[in-house]
Design a protein around this motif. Structure first.
Motif, PDB file in Angstrom:
ATOM      1  N   ARG A  69       0.838  -1.194   0.000  1.00 31.12           N
ATOM      2  CA  ARG A  69       0.000   0.000   0.000  1.00 31.12           C
ATOM      3  C   ARG A  69       0.872   1.243   0.000  1.00 31.12           C
ATOM      4  O   ARG A  69       2.035   1.214   0.406  1.00 31.12           O
ATOM      5  CB  ARG A  69      -0.897   0.006   1.233  1.00 31.12           C
ATOM      6  N   LEU A 128      -4.863  -1.666   3.116  1.00 31.93           N
ATOM      7  CA  LEU A 128      -4.494  -3.064   2.903  1.00 31.93           C
ATOM      8  C   LEU A 128      -3.890  -3.601   4.187  1.00 31.93           C
ATOM      9  O   LEU A 128      -3.275  -2.864   4.955  1.00 31.93           O
ATOM     10  CB  LEU A 128      -3.460  -3.143   1.773  1.00 31.93           C
ATOM     11  N   THR A 171      -8.599  -6.027  -0.628  1.00 36.65           N
ATOM     12  CA  THR A 171      -8.308  -4.789   0.082  1.00 36.65           C
ATOM     13  C   THR A 171      -9.292  -4.611   1.230  1.00 36.65           C
ATOM     14  O   THR A 171     -10.292  -5.326   1.337  1.00 36.65           O
ATOM     15  CB  THR A 171      -8.434  -3.572  -0.856  1.00 36.65           C
ATOM     16  N   VAL A 186      -3.459   0.873  -3.714  1.00 39.13           N
ATOM     17  CA  VAL A 186      -2.879  -0.436  -3.403  1.00 39.13           C
ATOM     18  C   VAL A 186      -2.225  -0.957  -4.677  1.00 39.13           C
ATOM     19  O   VAL A 186      -2.810  -0.880  -5.764  1.00 39.13           O
ATOM     20  CB  VAL A 186      -3.958  -1.401  -2.890  1.00 39.13           C
TER      21      VAL A 186
END
Length: 410
Positions: free
Chosen positions: A101, A136, A153, A112
């Motif tokens: 991330r 994340l 995510t 991400v």
């Protein structure tokens, strides 16, 4: 004739290597398909950038190191990887997949990043996704038989990326997917989330949430990082899904049928928000005991009844490994390494280092690789303990199912 072995000499360190930076959460090492290379992710600390590092498994010599932020710059020049909680996974062709991330750019530029890295360390492709500010946690990419990788995510999404980096985005409707992520042979993704999101099944072939199970889930306050559980689901050959979890009064090891109904629940004294279940070749179930040291390693019969447990010096938040003899390898938070026989008695043990938050991985020659803190320094270790291989006939002998940690049902 009788061969008597000194338990203090059964476990031998073959080599150690400098990792640098920091190893966060349960980030764990993985191996290349041919077993010649071990990979690990490190987080940014001091002058050491967040990186993917590769070592030769024979002698621990550094092969290469990839600066993750530099790879991110292909999509955003301001991106920076700082804390990396996931592990790499490796496809059959040797491509390494990582996810990280960016929380350092302005909110509008954050995202991400999923990256595919060639075996020699060059970047194959980078995918940036997620709405601005998407976060994340401990998602290790799962890889299916066709070489597609899947990540999730905390923004309700599961992503499928082809071997060439083409993305399909699925919206689950579930908040805070933080751990799990395994894939069945039929294309069912199993993952878990924060709080009462619990464990769920998502069918990527039909873009649909199939079921959720959160009966035995609590707040995960004893997890590696706050309330963000990182335990990974295990899939047996018959489709049974096993998971470890936390609840209001301790924890549980659960067995879920492929249709989402409960098969059985074994309650544990300690919360188990991290780690996971592994299976013996005969279907025996092994799991880390979480926050209860008296249940450092738990052994259950296939019907969910207790067979035995093995006490460790301190808590165990990482997954065990089963070897070719049916012996179980487990490392506690103080970096004590235990090899336990299938009857629950100790075969050998030793103290490797100061602390540990990583799950060990075993190669086809029986060598264990583990990231530990040794004398205040993140260190990769290669250990031998008289095993000849991991349990190759087992449906799930280690975290991620195999040394490449593809997370795919056997």
């Amino acid at each position: 004739s009788v061969n008597i072995q000194d338990p203090t000499k059964v476990i031998a360190t073959q080599w150690t290597a400098f990792i640098g930076g920091a190893v966060k959460g349960g980030s764990s090492p993985v191996l290349s398909p041919d077993g010649s290379t071990v990979y690990a992710l490190r987080s940014l600390a001091g002058s050491d950038a967040a990186a993917l590092i590769a070592w030769n498994t024979v002698d621990g010599q550094l092969k290469w190191s990839l600066d993750i932020s530099a790879a991110m710059a292909e999509k955003s020049p301001t991106a920076q990887a700082k804390d990396v909680f996931s592990s790499p996974s490796v496809a059959a062709d040797g491509t390494i997949h990582i996810v990280a991330r960016d929380l350092q750019s302005t909110t509008a530029q954050r995202g991400v990043y999923v990256m595919a890295i060639n075996p020699e360390g060059s970047v194959k492709w980078v995918y940036k996704g997620g709405a601005s500010g998407t976060n994340l946690y401990a998602i290790t990419p799962a890889i299916d038989a066709a070489g597609n990788c899947y990540v999730a995510t905390r923004g309700k999404e599961i992503w499928k990326l082809t071997a060439s980096g083409q993305a399909t985005v699925f919206t689950t409707g579930l908040n805070d997917i933080t751990g799990g992520l395994t894939i069945s042979n039929s294309g069912m993704i199993y993952a878990a989330g924060k709080g009462n999101t619990g464990l769920f099944a998502f069918d990527v072939n039909h873009n649909s949430l199939t079921w959720t199970y959160n009966t035995d889930f609590g707040g995960a306050s004893d997890a590696f990082t706050g309330a963000l559980r990182s335990a990974q689901a295990t899939i047996a050959e018959d489709g049974t899904v096993y998971y470890v979890t936390d609840d209001a009064g301790g924890g549980a090891i659960i067995a879920i049928n492929a249709n989402g109904t409960s098969q059985w629940v074994y309650k544990t004294a300690g919360a188990i928000p991290d780690g996971g279940v592994v299976l013996g070749e005969d279907g025996t179930i092994y799991a880390n005991g979480g926050t209860d040291t008296a249940s450092g390693l738990i052994c259950l019969n296939p019907n969910g009844t207790l067979k035995w447990n093995f006490a460790t010096e301190t808590i165990v938040q990482t997954s065990p490994v089963v070897d070719n003899r049916g012996y179980i390898h487990i490392i506690d938070a103080n970096s004590n390494y235990y090899v336990v026989k299938s009857d629950g008695t100790l075969f050998a043990s030793t103290k490797l280092a100061t602390s540990n938050t990583s799950s060990p991985v075993m190669d086809s020659k029986g060598r264990i690789y583990i990231s530990v803190m040794k004398d205040g320094i993140p260190t990769m270790m290669c250990i031998e303990s008289k095993a000849s291989s991991y349990a190759t006939a087992s449906a799930w002998p280690m975290r991620g199912q195999n040394p490449c940690r593809t997370g795919r049902q056997k």
